[in-house]
Scaffold this motif. Structure first.
Motif, PDB file in Angstrom:
ATOM      1  N   VAL A   1     -29.358   9.933 -27.581  1.00 52.93           N
ATOM      2  CA  VAL A   1     -28.425   9.490 -26.539  1.00 52.93           C
ATOM      3  C   VAL A   1     -28.901   8.186 -25.919  1.00 52.93           C
ATOM      4  O   VAL A   1     -28.127   7.228 -25.771  1.00 52.93           O
ATOM      5  N   CYS A   2     -30.168   8.114 -25.580  1.00 50.53           N
ATOM      6  CA  CYS A   2     -30.720   6.909 -24.949  1.00 50.53           C
ATOM      7  C   CYS A   2     -30.496   5.678 -25.831  1.00 50.53           C
ATOM      8  O   CYS A   2     -30.008   4.643 -25.374  1.00 50.53           O
TER       9      CYS A   2
ATOM     10  N   LEU B   1     -22.989   9.881 -30.970  1.00 49.96           N
ATOM     11  CA  LEU B   1     -23.367   9.960 -29.560  1.00 49.96           C
ATOM     12  C   LEU B   1     -22.755  11.207 -28.925  1.00 49.96           C
ATOM     13  O   LEU B   1     -23.434  11.958 -28.206  1.00 49.96           O
ATOM     14  N   ALA B   2     -21.475  11.441 -29.201  1.00 47.72           N
ATOM     15  CA  ALA B   2     -20.800  12.614 -28.649  1.00 47.72           C
ATOM     16  C   ALA B   2     -21.432  13.898 -29.163  1.00 47.72           C
ATOM     17  O   ALA B   2     -21.612  14.857 -28.404  1.00 47.72           O
ATOM     18  N   ASP B   3     -21.804  13.930 -30.428  1.00 48.36           N
ATOM     19  CA  ASP B   3     -22.430  15.134 -30.980  1.00 48.36           C
ATOM     20  C   ASP B   3     -23.792  15.380 -30.345  1.00 48.36           C
ATOM     21  O   ASP B   3     -24.187  16.527 -30.112  1.00 48.36           O
ATOM     22  N   SER B   4     -24.514  14.313 -30.030  1.00 48.06           N
ATOM     23  CA  SER B   4     -25.800  14.462 -29.334  1.00 48.06           C
ATOM     24  C   SER B   4     -25.569  15.035 -27.938  1.00 48.06           C
ATOM     25  O   SER B   4     -26.303  15.935 -27.502  1.00 48.06           O
ATOM     26  N   HIS B   5     -24.565  14.523 -27.239  1.00 52.80           N
ATOM     27  CA  HIS B   5     -24.233  15.073 -25.920  1.00 52.80           C
ATOM     28  C   HIS B   5     -23.782  16.529 -26.043  1.00 52.80           C
ATOM     29  O   HIS B   5     -24.130  17.365 -25.205  1.00 52.80           O
ATOM     30  N   ARG B   6     -23.020  16.839 -27.080  1.00 50.27           N
ATOM     31  CA  ARG B   6     -22.571  18.213 -27.297  1.00 50.27           C
ATOM     32  C   ARG B   6     -23.765  19.145 -27.469  1.00 50.27           C
ATOM     33  O   ARG B   6     -23.817  20.223 -26.891  1.00 50.27           O
TER      34      ARG B   6
ATOM     35  N   ARG C   1     -19.082  14.602 -20.994  1.00 49.31           N
ATOM     36  CA  ARG C   1     -19.379  13.307 -21.639  1.00 49.31           C
ATOM     37  C   ARG C   1     -18.774  13.259 -23.041  1.00 49.31           C
ATOM     38  O   ARG C   1     -18.290  12.213 -23.468  1.00 49.31           O
ATOM     39  N   VAL C   2     -18.782  14.406 -23.747  1.00 51.15           N
ATOM     40  CA  VAL C   2     -18.153  14.455 -25.066  1.00 51.15           C
ATOM     41  C   VAL C   2     -16.669  14.108 -24.939  1.00 51.15           C
ATOM     42  O   VAL C   2     -16.142  13.294 -25.705  1.00 51.15           O
ATOM     43  N   ALA C   3     -16.004  14.711 -23.958  1.00 51.22           N
ATOM     44  CA  ALA C   3     -14.574  14.463 -23.744  1.00 51.22           C
ATOM     45  C   ALA C   3     -14.328  12.991 -23.403  1.00 51.22           C
ATOM     46  O   ALA C   3     -13.363  12.378 -23.896  1.00 51.22           O
ATOM     47  N   GLU C   4     -15.199  12.414 -22.597  1.00 50.62           N
ATOM     48  CA  GLU C   4     -15.067  10.999 -22.233  1.00 50.62           C
ATOM     49  C   GLU C   4     -15.213  10.089 -23.455  1.00 50.62           C
ATOM     50  O   GLU C   4     -14.419   9.166 -23.661  1.00 50.62           O
ATOM     51  N   LEU C   5     -16.211  10.375 -24.280  1.00 49.79           N
ATOM     52  CA  LEU C   5     -16.412   9.578 -25.491  1.00 49.79           C
ATOM     53  C   LEU C   5     -15.246   9.736 -26.458  1.00 49.79           C
ATOM     54  O   LEU C   5     -14.825   8.774 -27.108  1.00 49.79           O
TER      55      LEU C   5
END
Length: 178
Positions: free
Chosen positions: A104-105, A123-128, A135-139
Motif C-alpha cells: 500500500v505504501c 492497491l485495492a486488493d492490498s487494502h482488501r 478504501r477499496v470502494a474508493e479506489l
C-alpha cells in the motif's frame, strides 16, 4: 552478456541460463527505466548504476524471485523516492510477498507520482487484505471513472466484488460481477 546475481555472465558459457520468452520480457523491462528517471536525486554515474539495478530487479521479479527484487529496490526507493518505476515495482514485489501494508505504501506513492490508476486493482486488493473496505470502494470508483482499459476495470471489479463478499454482502458482489 546478461545479468545474473548482480554480475555479468557471458552468454556463450555452458553455465549461462538459457534465454526464455519470459526472460526476454524481463530484459526489455530493464530498458524501460532510463538513468534520466533519477533526475537530480543522484549523480549521473550513480543513476546509471541504479538503472541497471532496477533492471536486475525487473529480471528477478519476472522470474518470481520477489524477495530478491524487494531487496534490490528498497534501498533505491529510499535513495530516490520520486522515481515512479521504482515505487511501482517495489509495491508489486511487496504485494506478491503478501506484505500488504508495504505494498500500500509503495503503490500509493506510485499513484501520487503518476496520478495514474493502472495499479489501482493491486492497491485495492492490498487494502482488501487489510480489511479496509471503504478504501477499496474508493479506489474502485476512481478506476471506474477513469476506465483506463477494459482489462484493468475488470480486475478492479473483481477486487471490489471480493471486498463486498468479505463483508458478507454476497448478493451485492454477484450483482457487481454481472
Amino acid at each position: 552478456d546478461q545479468w545474473v546475481d548482480g554480475g555479468r555472465v557471458d552468454d556463450n558459457t555452458s553455465d549461462a541460463p538459457r534465454r526464455s520468452a519470459r526472460g526476454e520480457a524481463a530484459r526489455s523491462a530493464r530498458l524501460t527505466i532510463s538513468p534520466v528517471s533519477f533526475g537530480t536525486a543522484v549523480s549521473p554515474r550513480r543513476a546509471e548504476r541504479l538503472a541497471r539495478r532496477v533492471g536486475d530487479a525487473a529480471v528477478a521479479f519476472e522470474a518470481d524471485r520477489f524477495d530478491e527484487a524487494r531487496s534490490i529496490l528498497a534501498p533505491i526507493a529510499r535513495e530516490a523516492p520520486d522515481v515512479a518505476e521504482v515505487r511501482e515495482l517495489l509495491g508489486l514485489a511487496y504485494y506478491r510477498l503478501g506484505r500488504w501494508r508495504d505494498a500500500v505504501c509503495e503503490l500509493e506513492a506510485f499513484g501520487e507520482l503518476t496520478h495514474g490508476t493502472e495499479q489501482h486493482p493491486v492497491l485495492a486488493d492490498s487494502h482488501r487484505a487489510l480489511g479496509r473496505h471503504d478504501r477499496v470502494a474508493e479506489l474502485w470508483r476512481e478506476l471506474a471513472e477513469e476506465s483506463p482499459s477494459a482489462e484493468l476495470v475488470q480486475e478492479g471489479r473483481i477486487v471490489a466484488a471480493g471486498s463486498l463478499a468479505d463483508q458478507d454482502r454476497l448478493s451485492d458482489a454477484v450483482r457487481m460481477l454481472e
